[in-house]
Design a protein around this motif. Structure first.
Motif, PDB file in Angstrom:
ATOM      1  N   TYR A  98     -15.667  40.563  40.073  1.00  0.00           N
ATOM      2  CA  TYR A  98     -15.243  41.040  38.771  1.00  0.00           C
ATOM      3  C   TYR A  98     -15.849  40.109  37.732  1.00  0.00           C
ATOM      4  N   LEU A  99     -16.892  40.576  37.027  1.00  0.00           N
ATOM      5  CA  LEU A  99     -17.617  39.728  36.081  1.00  0.00           C
ATOM      6  C   LEU A  99     -17.242  40.078  34.650  1.00  0.00           C
ATOM      7  N   LEU A 100     -16.897  39.059  33.883  1.00  0.00           N
ATOM      8  CA  LEU A 100     -16.593  39.262  32.471  1.00  0.00           C
ATOM      9  C   LEU A 100     -17.862  39.207  31.639  1.00  0.00           C
ATOM     10  N   LYS A 101     -17.926  40.093  30.638  1.00  0.00           N
ATOM     11  CA  LYS A 101     -19.036  40.062  29.690  1.00  0.00           C
ATOM     12  C   LYS A 101     -18.707  39.091  28.559  1.00  0.00           C
ATOM     13  N   PRO A 102     -19.670  38.363  28.027  1.00  0.00           N
ATOM     14  CA  PRO A 102     -21.058  38.286  28.493  1.00  0.00           C
ATOM     15  C   PRO A 102     -21.136  37.600  29.857  1.00  0.00           C
ATOM     16  N   ILE A 103     -22.044  38.064  30.675  1.00  0.00           N
ATOM     17  CA  ILE A 103     -22.118  37.601  32.057  1.00  0.00           C
ATOM     18  C   ILE A 103     -22.626  36.168  32.127  1.00  0.00           C
ATOM     19  N   ASP A 104     -21.912  35.350  32.878  1.00  0.00           N
ATOM     20  CA  ASP A 104     -22.321  33.972  33.144  1.00  0.00           C
ATOM     21  C   ASP A 104     -23.328  33.975  34.290  1.00  0.00           C
ATOM     22  N   ASP A 105     -24.475  33.330  34.113  1.00  0.00           N
ATOM     23  CA  ASP A 105     -25.541  33.377  35.115  1.00  0.00           C
ATOM     24  C   ASP A 105     -25.103  32.836  36.471  1.00  0.00           C
ATOM     25  N   GLN A 106     -24.342  31.758  36.443  1.00  0.00           N
ATOM     26  CA  GLN A 106     -23.912  31.186  37.719  1.00  0.00           C
ATOM     27  C   GLN A 106     -22.945  32.115  38.434  1.00  0.00           C
ATOM     28  N   ASN A 213      -6.581  30.092  25.863  1.00  0.00           N
ATOM     29  CA  ASN A 213      -8.009  30.407  25.785  1.00  0.00           C
ATOM     30  C   ASN A 213      -8.485  31.243  26.971  1.00  0.00           C
ATOM     31  N   ARG A 214      -7.536  31.830  27.699  1.00  0.00           N
ATOM     32  CA  ARG A 214      -7.799  32.701  28.857  1.00  0.00           C
ATOM     33  C   ARG A 214      -8.214  31.906  30.093  1.00  0.00           C
ATOM     34  N   ASP A 215      -8.185  30.570  29.993  1.00  0.00           N
ATOM     35  CA  ASP A 215      -8.280  29.756  31.195  1.00  0.00           C
ATOM     36  C   ASP A 215      -6.920  29.809  31.893  1.00  0.00           C
ATOM     37  N   CYS A 216      -6.820  29.108  33.001  1.00  0.00           N
ATOM     38  CA  CYS A 216      -5.560  29.113  33.751  1.00  0.00           C
ATOM     39  C   CYS A 216      -5.348  27.727  34.339  1.00  0.00           C
ATOM     40  N   LEU A 217      -4.117  27.254  34.301  1.00  0.00           N
ATOM     41  CA  LEU A 217      -3.759  25.985  34.923  1.00  0.00           C
ATOM     42  C   LEU A 217      -3.038  26.307  36.220  1.00  0.00           C
ATOM     43  N   LEU A 218      -3.538  25.780  37.314  1.00  0.00           N
ATOM     44  CA  LEU A 218      -2.846  25.998  38.589  1.00  0.00           C
ATOM     45  C   LEU A 218      -2.395  24.671  39.169  1.00  0.00           C
ATOM     46  N   ARG A 219      -1.357  24.727  39.966  1.00  0.00           N
ATOM     47  CA  ARG A 219      -0.856  23.538  40.642  1.00  0.00           C
ATOM     48  C   ARG A 219      -0.823  23.793  42.136  1.00  0.00           C
ATOM     49  N   LEU A 220      -1.226  22.773  42.877  1.00  0.00           N
ATOM     50  CA  LEU A 220      -1.174  22.864  44.328  1.00  0.00           C
ATOM     51  C   LEU A 220       0.217  22.506  44.814  1.00  0.00           C
ATOM     52  N   HIS A 221       0.474  22.705  46.069  1.00  0.00           N
ATOM     53  CA  HIS A 221       1.799  22.426  46.624  1.00  0.00           C
ATOM     54  C   HIS A 221       2.165  20.948  46.510  1.00  0.00           C
ATOM     55  N   ASP A 222       1.142  20.076  46.469  1.00  0.00           N
ATOM     56  CA  ASP A 222       1.450  18.648  46.332  1.00  0.00           C
ATOM     57  C   ASP A 222       1.560  18.219  44.870  1.00  0.00           C
ATOM     58  N   LEU A 226      -4.983  21.701  38.505  1.00  0.00           N
ATOM     59  CA  LEU A 226      -6.404  22.030  38.432  1.00  0.00           C
ATOM     60  C   LEU A 226      -6.589  23.133  37.399  1.00  0.00           C
ATOM     61  N   ARG A 227      -7.705  23.093  36.720  1.00  0.00           N
ATOM     62  CA  ARG A 227      -7.976  24.099  35.687  1.00  0.00           C
ATOM     63  C   ARG A 227      -8.965  25.136  36.212  1.00  0.00           C
ATOM     64  N   ALA A 228      -8.614  26.414  36.047  1.00  0.00           N
ATOM     65  CA  ALA A 228      -9.508  27.513  36.395  1.00  0.00           C
ATOM     66  C   ALA A 228     -10.085  28.083  35.102  1.00  0.00           C
ATOM     67  N   SER A 229     -11.402  28.166  34.994  1.00  0.00           N
ATOM     68  CA  SER A 229     -12.021  28.688  33.777  1.00  0.00           C
ATOM     69  C   SER A 229     -11.933  30.209  33.759  1.00  0.00           C
ATOM     70  N   ARG A 230     -12.031  30.776  32.563  1.00  0.00           N
ATOM     71  CA  ARG A 230     -11.815  32.206  32.372  1.00  0.00           C
ATOM     72  C   ARG A 230     -12.755  33.076  33.201  1.00  0.00           C
ATOM     73  N   THR A 231     -13.958  32.582  33.503  1.00  0.00           N
ATOM     74  CA  THR A 231     -14.900  33.391  34.272  1.00  0.00           C
ATOM     75  C   THR A 231     -14.498  33.513  35.735  1.00  0.00           C
ATOM     76  N   ASP A 234      -9.959  36.041  37.067  1.00  0.00           N
ATOM     77  CA  ASP A 234      -9.660  37.343  37.670  1.00  0.00           C
ATOM     78  C   ASP A 234      -9.958  37.358  39.167  1.00  0.00           C
ATOM     79  N   GLN A 235     -11.008  36.677  39.549  1.00  0.00           N
ATOM     80  CA  GLN A 235     -11.302  36.531  40.965  1.00  0.00           C
ATOM     81  C   GLN A 235     -10.166  35.785  41.666  1.00  0.00           C
ATOM     82  N   LEU A 236      -9.597  34.804  40.972  1.00  0.00           N
ATOM     83  CA  LEU A 236      -8.471  34.050  41.507  1.00  0.00           C
ATOM     84  C   LEU A 236      -7.247  34.955  41.705  1.00  0.00           C
ATOM     85  N   HIS A 237      -6.908  35.759  40.694  1.00  0.00           N
ATOM     86  CA  HIS A 237      -5.767  36.669  40.809  1.00  0.00           C
ATOM     87  C   HIS A 237      -5.976  37.662  41.956  1.00  0.00           C
TER      88      HIS A 237
END
Length: 243
Positions: A98-106, A213-222, A226-231, A234-237
């Protein structure tokens, strides 16, 4: 060689995907469409292996177009959109990414890697290629010793110049391999890239928090944040919904 087509109501968007594909010798452009109805007809006639599908188009959406293609005839799909609220629908139609526009090359290159892995597993002329053997352990130098780290022990991984930092509990080990190369050897059902510099083991994720800013902050069980960038959000969800 993968046969690829692009569906988008914006000609410039189609040209952008086509230009990116030109640098990948194993991808063969076979056609394009500008709306959902035309996409269905093109998929039936061209029989592409992979389709880049715009989600929102006048009339029929890209997701509805893919739903109208039988599962046997449906190509591998990567969704394109300017919005970030289609992750569940993408999962329902088994979209690869699932790619968000504008598309990130990486992110585009990572999507193609997913497509290649899925394509290798599909049946061709009655033969199913063996599944790629994902990395199960890593050898790292600890002083004068060589330690063996099982992939199942790793909580998350961070980029560190030409090394990858393997985090196992409270300890970190340096693996002499750039993160972008290591990512190709990790099982995508267990490990997920959430940032240019971060990979996380999916079953270590305890909670997510959306940021403004459409980023996401996640926490591990410990408790590790960690920060997930907006690009990658959706892949994470979609990955969490699939578990």
């Amino acid at each position: 060689m993968m046969r690829v087509m692009v569906v988008d109501d914006e000609p410039l968007a189609r040209d952008g995907v086509r230009a990116r594909l030109a640098s990948h010798a194993d991808m063969r452009w076979v056609g394009e469409a500008g709306d959902g109805e035309s996409a269905i007809q093109a998929i039936e006639s061209l029989q592409p292996d992979l389709v880049f599908m715009d989600v929102q188009m006048p009339g029929m959406s890209g997701i509805d177009a893919l739903r109208r293609v039988t599962s046997q005839a449906r190509p591998l799909s990567i969704l394109l959109t300017a919005y970030d609220n289609f992750a569940v629908a993408a999962f329902e139609i088994h979209a690869l990414d699932y790619l968000l526009k504008p598309i990130d090359d990486q992110r585009f290159r990572e999507s193609l890697d997913r497509a290649r892995a899925a394509f290798r597993q599909r049946t061709h002329d009655g033969y199913v290629e063996p599944q790629k053997a994902w990395a199960e352990r890593f050898t790292v130098r600890v002083g004068q010793r060589i330690a063996v780290i099982e992939a199942a022990q790793v909580d998350w991984i961070e980029a560190n110049d030409d090394y990858a930092g393997l985090h196992v509990g409270s300890r970190a080990y340096l693996l002499r391999e750039p993160l972008h190369q290591l990512a190709k050897r990790l099982d995508p059902n267990r490990f997920l890239r959430i940032h240019r510099s971060t990979i996380v083991r999916i079953d270590r994720i305890a909670e997510l928090e959306a940021l403004s800013n459409r980023d996401c902050l996640l926490r591990l069980h410990d408790g590790t944040p960690l920060r997930a960038s907006r690009t990658y959000v959706d892949q994470l969800h979609a990955a969490l919904a699939a578990r």
